[in-house]
Design an enzyme around this catalytic site. Sequence first.
Site, PDB file in Angstrom:
ATOM      1  N   GLY A  38       1.517   5.958  -2.573  1.00 13.85           N
ATOM      2  CA  GLY A  38       1.188   4.805  -1.737  1.00 13.85           C
ATOM      3  C   GLY A  38       2.440   4.230  -1.110  1.00 13.85           C
ATOM      4  O   GLY A  38       3.273   3.637  -1.796  1.00 13.85           O
TER       5      GLY A  38
ATOM      6  N   GLY B   4       2.588   2.230   1.820  1.00 17.83           N
ATOM      7  CA  GLY B   4       2.471   1.011   2.606  1.00 17.83           C
ATOM      8  C   GLY B   4       2.739   1.234   4.079  1.00 17.83           C
ATOM      9  O   GLY B   4       3.618   0.600   4.670  1.00 17.83           O
TER      10      GLY B   4
ATOM     11  N   ASP C   9       1.755   2.907  -6.486  1.00 18.34           N
ATOM     12  CA  ASP C   9       1.458   1.717  -5.698  1.00 18.34           C
ATOM     13  C   ASP C   9       0.457   2.097  -4.612  1.00 18.34           C
ATOM     14  O   ASP C   9       0.584   1.702  -3.467  1.00 18.34           O
ATOM     15  CB  ASP C   9       2.754   1.167  -5.084  1.00 18.34           C
ATOM     16  CG  ASP C   9       2.564  -0.192  -4.427  1.00 18.34           C
ATOM     17  OD1 ASP C   9       1.565  -0.873  -4.734  1.00 18.34           O
ATOM     18  OD2 ASP C   9       3.404  -0.574  -3.593  1.00 18.34           O
TER      19      ASP C   9
ATOM     20  N   HIS D 242      -4.748   1.079  -5.737  1.00 22.38           N
ATOM     21  CA  HIS D 242      -4.973   0.077  -6.794  1.00 22.38           C
ATOM     22  C   HIS D 242      -6.361   0.190  -7.420  1.00 22.38           C
ATOM     23  O   HIS D 242      -6.690  -0.591  -8.320  1.00 22.38           O
ATOM     24  CB  HIS D 242      -4.746  -1.353  -6.302  1.00 22.38           C
ATOM     25  CG  HIS D 242      -3.466  -1.549  -5.537  1.00 22.38           C
ATOM     26  ND1 HIS D 242      -2.311  -0.889  -5.861  1.00 22.38           N
ATOM     27  CD2 HIS D 242      -3.176  -2.318  -4.468  1.00 22.38           C
ATOM     28  CE1 HIS D 242      -1.349  -1.242  -5.016  1.00 22.38           C
ATOM     29  NE2 HIS D 242      -1.852  -2.103  -4.157  1.00 22.38           N
TER      30      HIS D 242
ATOM     31  N   GLU E  51       1.453  -0.028 -10.774  1.00 25.71           N
ATOM     32  CA  GLU E  51       1.555  -1.374 -10.229  1.00 25.71           C
ATOM     33  C   GLU E  51       0.175  -1.940  -9.893  1.00 25.71           C
ATOM     34  O   GLU E  51      -0.792  -1.208  -9.714  1.00 25.71           O
ATOM     35  CB  GLU E  51       2.411  -1.356  -8.959  1.00 25.71           C
ATOM     36  CG  GLU E  51       3.807  -0.785  -9.161  1.00 25.71           C
ATOM     37  CD  GLU E  51       4.579  -0.692  -7.870  1.00 25.71           C
ATOM     38  OE1 GLU E  51       4.449  -1.611  -7.022  1.00 25.71           O
ATOM     39  OE2 GLU E  51       5.301   0.306  -7.694  1.00 25.71           O
TER      40      GLU E  51
END
Length: 265
Positions: free
Chosen positions: A60, A62, A142, A145, A170
């Site tokens: 992940g 972002g 990350d 989720h 996370e």
Amino acid sequence: MGLGKVVKMTKSLTEIANIYGTDKGTIAPSDDWGGNNYTDVFEAYLEKYRESELNILEIGLGVTGDQWEAKIVQGRNSGGASIKMWYDYFPNAKIFGIDVNECSYLNNDRITTYVADQGNVDDLEIFTKIADPSMFDFVFDDGSHRPDDQQTSFSYFFNILKSGGLYFVEDLFSNGVGDGAKGRMASDKVKNTRSVFKHFQKFGIFLEPNGLTNQTYLAENIDSIGFHCPKVSVKYMLRANLKRPIKQVVSYLPGTETLCAIRKK
């Protein structure tokens, strides 16, 4: 995992995180998005490996794209903030990143990104075949989720985590079976990842239902699990001291930790 020579570095992990605008730090990308302060925890685990030659995986990244709206991409965060942070913090590391959105613009001399869905084992197998990372020293999840995705990824990548390596998950939420959560980060098929691992920490078995495979291998090879960053409760009380009539009471709520670190034997 051999240690490199000790070199005094000038910036802490938190300082680097805040430059790029990742919410892992104390100052997130904009006034509309808060920081999680994960970096203080990360640095406590990782600082001694800072100069080492490592293989690191981040799940992940972002980044914006058609497959997943990354709302964190705003302000100082132009996308891929945390993988840029790891690049600066670990100057001798080879860093792999996977995301459902294509982001090859992040690739450089030590970062290589791949398109993969962390909840799809076929995608993960294709990634490892192409990337050929051998074994990972650290993994940072990350990604979506979602607890089912987190547990699928953990089952797969823990197998290729080095002995003594660390696996971080996370954004542990109450977003599984029985939690009443809705939306793209919730699952009605498995228990939330925090409760699955906390049950193992206490009883030596994983809470069901979960999305873990090869549970015997996982149980036999987990050395320790640490939970961090619980939610904070702040209450105010009146007292008889006229100079200081209001007392602030700060406490941490058990069972609300949002970050865990799992070390492999």
